[in-house]
Structure formats: structure tokens, C-alpha cells
Design a protein around this motif. Structure first.
Motif, PDB file in Angstrom:
ATOM      1  N   GLY A 119       0.610  -1.102  -0.151  1.00  0.00           N
ATOM      2  CA  GLY A 119      -0.054   0.120  -0.132  1.00  0.00           C
ATOM      3  C   GLY A 119       0.852   1.256   0.137  1.00  0.00           C
ATOM      4  O   GLY A 119       0.565   2.312  -0.678  1.00  0.00           O
ATOM      5  N   LYS A 120       1.976   1.168   0.751  1.00  0.00           N
ATOM      6  CA  LYS A 120       2.612   2.268   0.792  1.00  0.00           C
ATOM      7  C   LYS A 120       3.417   2.793  -0.384  1.00  0.00           C
ATOM      8  O   LYS A 120       3.593   3.678  -1.141  1.00  0.00           O
ATOM      9  CB  LYS A 120       3.940   2.081   1.848  1.00  0.00           C
ATOM     10  CG  LYS A 120       3.392   2.313   3.223  1.00  0.00           C
ATOM     11  CD  LYS A 120       4.500   2.079   4.273  1.00  0.00           C
ATOM     12  CE  LYS A 120       3.922   2.114   5.775  1.00  0.00           C
ATOM     13  NZ  LYS A 120       4.904   2.343   6.901  1.00  0.00           N
ATOM     14  N   ALA A 121       3.834   1.753  -1.276  1.00  0.00           N
ATOM     15  CA  ALA A 121       4.549   1.602  -2.559  1.00  0.00           C
ATOM     16  C   ALA A 121       3.593   2.330  -3.586  1.00  0.00           C
ATOM     17  O   ALA A 121       3.960   2.854  -4.361  1.00  0.00           O
ATOM     18  CB  ALA A 121       5.030   0.256  -2.990  1.00  0.00           C
ATOM     19  N   LYS A 122       2.113   1.859  -3.661  1.00  0.00           N
ATOM     20  CA  LYS A 122       1.179   2.295  -4.334  1.00  0.00           C
ATOM     21  C   LYS A 122       0.866   3.826  -4.284  1.00  0.00           C
ATOM     22  O   LYS A 122       0.952   4.507  -5.151  1.00  0.00           O
ATOM     23  CB  LYS A 122      -0.205   1.453  -4.387  1.00  0.00           C
ATOM     24  CG  LYS A 122      -0.347   0.099  -5.130  1.00  0.00           C
ATOM     25  CD  LYS A 122      -1.529  -0.262  -4.715  1.00  0.00           C
ATOM     26  CE  LYS A 122      -1.823  -1.664  -5.592  1.00  0.00           C
ATOM     27  NZ  LYS A 122      -3.170  -2.286  -5.508  1.00  0.00           N
ATOM     28  N   GLU A 123       0.763   4.049  -2.923  1.00  0.00           N
ATOM     29  CA  GLU A 123       0.674   5.630  -2.512  1.00  0.00           C
ATOM     30  C   GLU A 123       1.592   6.229  -3.380  1.00  0.00           C
ATOM     31  O   GLU A 123       1.659   7.392  -3.821  1.00  0.00           O
ATOM     32  CB  GLU A 123       0.506   5.807  -1.094  1.00  0.00           C
ATOM     33  CG  GLU A 123       0.286   7.226  -0.706  1.00  0.00           C
ATOM     34  CD  GLU A 123       0.120   7.315   0.854  1.00  0.00           C
ATOM     35  OE1 GLU A 123      -0.377   8.499   1.292  1.00  0.00           O
ATOM     36  OE2 GLU A 123       0.293   6.444   1.569  1.00  0.00           O
ATOM     37  N   ALA A 124       3.009   5.907  -2.998  1.00  0.00           N
ATOM     38  CA  ALA A 124       4.195   6.857  -3.457  1.00  0.00           C
ATOM     39  C   ALA A 124       4.241   6.760  -4.955  1.00  0.00           C
ATOM     40  O   ALA A 124       4.496   7.901  -5.546  1.00  0.00           O
ATOM     41  CB  ALA A 124       5.564   6.028  -2.896  1.00  0.00           C
ATOM     42  N   THR A 125       3.766   5.673  -5.421  1.00  0.00           N
ATOM     43  CA  THR A 125       3.949   5.696  -6.925  1.00  0.00           C
ATOM     44  C   THR A 125       2.710   6.430  -7.556  1.00  0.00           C
ATOM     45  O   THR A 125       2.955   7.501  -8.482  1.00  0.00           O
ATOM     46  CB  THR A 125       3.450   4.208  -7.435  1.00  0.00           C
ATOM     47  OG1 THR A 125       4.521   3.391  -6.926  1.00  0.00           O
ATOM     48  CG2 THR A 125       3.682   4.262  -9.081  1.00  0.00           C
ATOM     49  N   GLY A 126       1.455   6.753  -7.017  1.00  0.00           N
ATOM     50  CA  GLY A 126       0.392   7.361  -7.308  1.00  0.00           C
ATOM     51  C   GLY A 126       0.908   8.981  -7.093  1.00  0.00           C
ATOM     52  O   GLY A 126       0.747   9.715  -7.960  1.00  0.00           O
ATOM     53  N   GLY A 138       1.018  11.261 -10.257  1.00  0.00           N
ATOM     54  CA  GLY A 138      -0.138  12.539 -10.000  1.00  0.00           C
ATOM     55  C   GLY A 138      -1.288  11.561 -10.146  1.00  0.00           C
ATOM     56  O   GLY A 138      -2.134  12.266 -10.790  1.00  0.00           O
ATOM     57  N   ASN A 139      -1.252  10.368 -10.003  1.00  0.00           N
ATOM     58  CA  ASN A 139      -2.547   9.462 -10.233  1.00  0.00           C
ATOM     59  C   ASN A 139      -3.242   9.332  -8.910  1.00  0.00           C
ATOM     60  O   ASN A 139      -2.864   8.676  -7.783  1.00  0.00           O
ATOM     61  CB  ASN A 139      -1.942   8.052 -10.581  1.00  0.00           C
ATOM     62  CG  ASN A 139      -3.503   7.213 -10.963  1.00  0.00           C
ATOM     63  OD1 ASN A 139      -4.420   7.454 -10.381  1.00  0.00           O
ATOM     64  ND2 ASN A 139      -3.056   6.187 -11.777  1.00  0.00           N
ATOM     65  N   GLU A 140      -4.133  10.188  -8.508  1.00  0.00           N
ATOM     66  CA  GLU A 140      -5.053  10.329  -7.165  1.00  0.00           C
ATOM     67  C   GLU A 140      -5.705   8.807  -7.002  1.00  0.00           C
ATOM     68  O   GLU A 140      -5.801   8.342  -5.757  1.00  0.00           O
ATOM     69  CB  GLU A 140      -6.062  11.250  -7.430  1.00  0.00           C
ATOM     70  CG  GLU A 140      -5.416  12.662  -7.178  1.00  0.00           C
ATOM     71  CD  GLU A 140      -6.093  13.828  -7.205  1.00  0.00           C
ATOM     72  OE1 GLU A 140      -7.568  13.459  -6.740  1.00  0.00           O
ATOM     73  OE2 GLU A 140      -6.050  14.786  -7.454  1.00  0.00           O
ATOM     74  N   SER A 141      -6.047   8.305  -8.080  1.00  0.00           N
ATOM     75  CA  SER A 141      -6.810   6.969  -7.706  1.00  0.00           C
ATOM     76  C   SER A 141      -6.066   5.947  -7.034  1.00  0.00           C
ATOM     77  O   SER A 141      -5.957   5.106  -6.297  1.00  0.00           O
ATOM     78  CB  SER A 141      -7.238   6.412  -9.146  1.00  0.00           C
ATOM     79  OG  SER A 141      -8.101   5.136  -8.923  1.00  0.00           O
ATOM     80  N   LEU A 142      -4.597   5.748  -7.812  1.00  0.00           N
ATOM     81  CA  LEU A 142      -3.591   4.715  -7.331  1.00  0.00           C
ATOM     82  C   LEU A 142      -3.172   5.142  -5.923  1.00  0.00           C
ATOM     83  O   LEU A 142      -2.881   4.381  -4.890  1.00  0.00           O
ATOM     84  CB  LEU A 142      -2.461   4.798  -8.378  1.00  0.00           C
ATOM     85  CG  LEU A 142      -1.336   3.798  -7.689  1.00  0.00           C
ATOM     86  CD1 LEU A 142      -2.034   2.412  -8.076  1.00  0.00           C
ATOM     87  CD2 LEU A 142      -0.106   3.986  -9.011  1.00  0.00           C
ATOM     88  N   GLU A 143      -2.993   6.329  -5.594  1.00  0.00           N
ATOM     89  CA  GLU A 143      -2.656   6.936  -4.352  1.00  0.00           C
ATOM     90  C   GLU A 143      -3.828   6.549  -3.185  1.00  0.00           C
ATOM     91  O   GLU A 143      -3.368   6.167  -2.118  1.00  0.00           O
ATOM     92  CB  GLU A 143      -2.606   8.590  -4.197  1.00  0.00           C
ATOM     93  CG  GLU A 143      -1.899   9.170  -3.148  1.00  0.00           C
ATOM     94  CD  GLU A 143      -1.758  10.457  -3.322  1.00  0.00           C
ATOM     95  OE1 GLU A 143      -1.813  11.335  -2.159  1.00  0.00           O
ATOM     96  OE2 GLU A 143      -1.747  11.140  -4.390  1.00  0.00           O
ATOM     97  N   MET A 144      -4.979   6.706  -3.630  1.00  0.00           N
ATOM     98  CA  MET A 144      -5.852   6.213  -2.709  1.00  0.00           C
ATOM     99  C   MET A 144      -6.139   4.896  -2.559  1.00  0.00           C
ATOM    100  O   MET A 144      -6.304   4.380  -1.421  1.00  0.00           O
ATOM    101  CB  MET A 144      -7.448   6.605  -3.495  1.00  0.00           C
ATOM    102  CG  MET A 144      -8.486   6.500  -2.145  1.00  0.00           C
ATOM    103  SD  MET A 144      -8.424   7.316  -0.449  1.00  0.00           S
ATOM    104  CE  MET A 144      -8.368   9.088  -1.223  1.00  0.00           C
ATOM    105  N   GLN A 145      -5.922   4.054  -3.507  1.00  0.00           N
ATOM    106  CA  GLN A 145      -5.796   2.421  -3.413  1.00  0.00           C
ATOM    107  C   GLN A 145      -4.916   2.100  -2.360  1.00  0.00           C
ATOM    108  O   GLN A 145      -4.811   1.228  -1.616  1.00  0.00           O
ATOM    109  CB  GLN A 145      -5.624   1.976  -4.609  1.00  0.00           C
ATOM    110  CG  GLN A 145      -6.672   2.031  -5.589  1.00  0.00           C
ATOM    111  CD  GLN A 145      -6.313   1.178  -6.993  1.00  0.00           C
ATOM    112  OE1 GLN A 145      -5.124   0.911  -7.248  1.00  0.00           O
ATOM    113  NE2 GLN A 145      -7.342   1.325  -7.758  1.00  0.00           N
TER     114      GLN A 145
END
Length: 57
Positions: free
Chosen positions: A16-23, A27-34
Motif C-alpha cells: 500500500g505504501k508503494a502504491k501510494e508513493a507511485t500514485g 499524479g494518479n490520485e486513484s492509485l494513491e487512494m488505493q
């Protein structure tokens, strides 16, 4: 808490931390929220397992 569940929950939190950082980076808010949701799930599962362990001992 069993080592297997502990590792699985920690991996979910890390994922989850990796997804948030990637988002954030792309600039992908959806990925950040996931990523945030996945971290919360992992943290909740860890807390639940710790509570179970507290009642066992």
C-alpha cells in the motif's frame, strides 16, 4: 500472531505504501487512494491479530 499472518499483513501495508508513493509520483490520485486503503487494511489486520494474541496469553 503467527509469523505467516504477520508477514502477510506487513507485506500488504508495504504494498500500500508503494502504491501510494507511485500514485503521488505520477499524479494518479486513484492509485494513491488505493495505496492508502491497502495500508489501512493491513494495519487493521495487524491490530486484530495483536488483540487476539492479547486474549490468548
Amino acid at each position: 500472531m503467527s509469523a505467516g499472518k504477520k508477514a502477510k499483513n506487513a507485506a500488504q501495508t508495504a504494498k500500500g505504501k508503494a502504491k501510494e508513493a507511485t500514485g503521488k509520483a505520477v499524479g494518479n490520485e486513484s492509485l494513491e487512494m488505493q495505496g492508502r486503503v491497502e495500508q489501512a487494511k493491513g494495519d487493521a489486520k495487524q491490530a486484530g491479530e495483536k488483540a487476539k494474541d492479547a486474549f490468548k496469553h
